[in-house]
Design a protein around this motif. Sequence first.
Motif, PDB file in Angstrom:
ATOM      1  N   ARG A   1       0.826  -1.195   0.000  1.00 24.56           N
ATOM      2  CA  ARG A   1       0.000   0.000   0.000  1.00 24.56           C
ATOM      3  C   ARG A   1       0.868   1.256   0.000  1.00 24.56           C
ATOM      4  O   ARG A   1       0.594   2.203  -0.723  1.00 24.56           O
ATOM      5  CB  ARG A   1      -0.923   0.013   1.214  1.00 24.56           C
TER       6      ARG A   1
ATOM      7  N   ASN B   1       2.309   1.753  -3.483  1.00 24.77           N
ATOM      8  CA  ASN B   1       1.314   2.276  -4.423  1.00 24.77           C
ATOM      9  C   ASN B   1       1.031   3.752  -4.169  1.00 24.77           C
ATOM     10  O   ASN B   1       0.870   4.526  -5.102  1.00 24.77           O
ATOM     11  CB  ASN B   1       0.020   1.474  -4.333  1.00 24.77           C
ATOM     12  N   GLU B   2       0.955   4.162  -2.915  1.00 31.04           N
ATOM     13  CA  GLU B   2       0.703   5.562  -2.603  1.00 31.04           C
ATOM     14  C   GLU B   2       1.884   6.430  -3.000  1.00 31.04           C
ATOM     15  O   GLU B   2       1.725   7.551  -3.442  1.00 31.04           O
ATOM     16  CB  GLU B   2       0.415   5.726  -1.114  1.00 31.04           C
TER      17      GLU B   2
END
Length: 95
Positions: free
Chosen positions: A78, A81-82
């Motif tokens: 996560r 991806n951010e």
Amino acid sequence: MAWALLVSFVIGAICALRMPILVFTLVVVAVMIACVIASYSTGSTFLHSIGWGLIFAAVLEAGYLFTHGVLYFLYARRANNERTSRKVQSKYSAD
């Protein structure tokens, strides 16, 4: 015996959430020694007792590693991806 192994796995998985690895390793060693002593005192052979102690220690560690693997995939993926989705511009040049 399968229930004992399943409970050991779950305990290892729960301990991974808040317990540091050094403290958890000391707990695993204490559980392994207690298992060997209890098994040997009930009449099992010494090698059989050590074998089951090592199995319980390995299952505890497997639960610990499983939780860390799940947390890694949840947070690292996560965060990656951010990080790529944000186009942060630096005020400093790359030189």
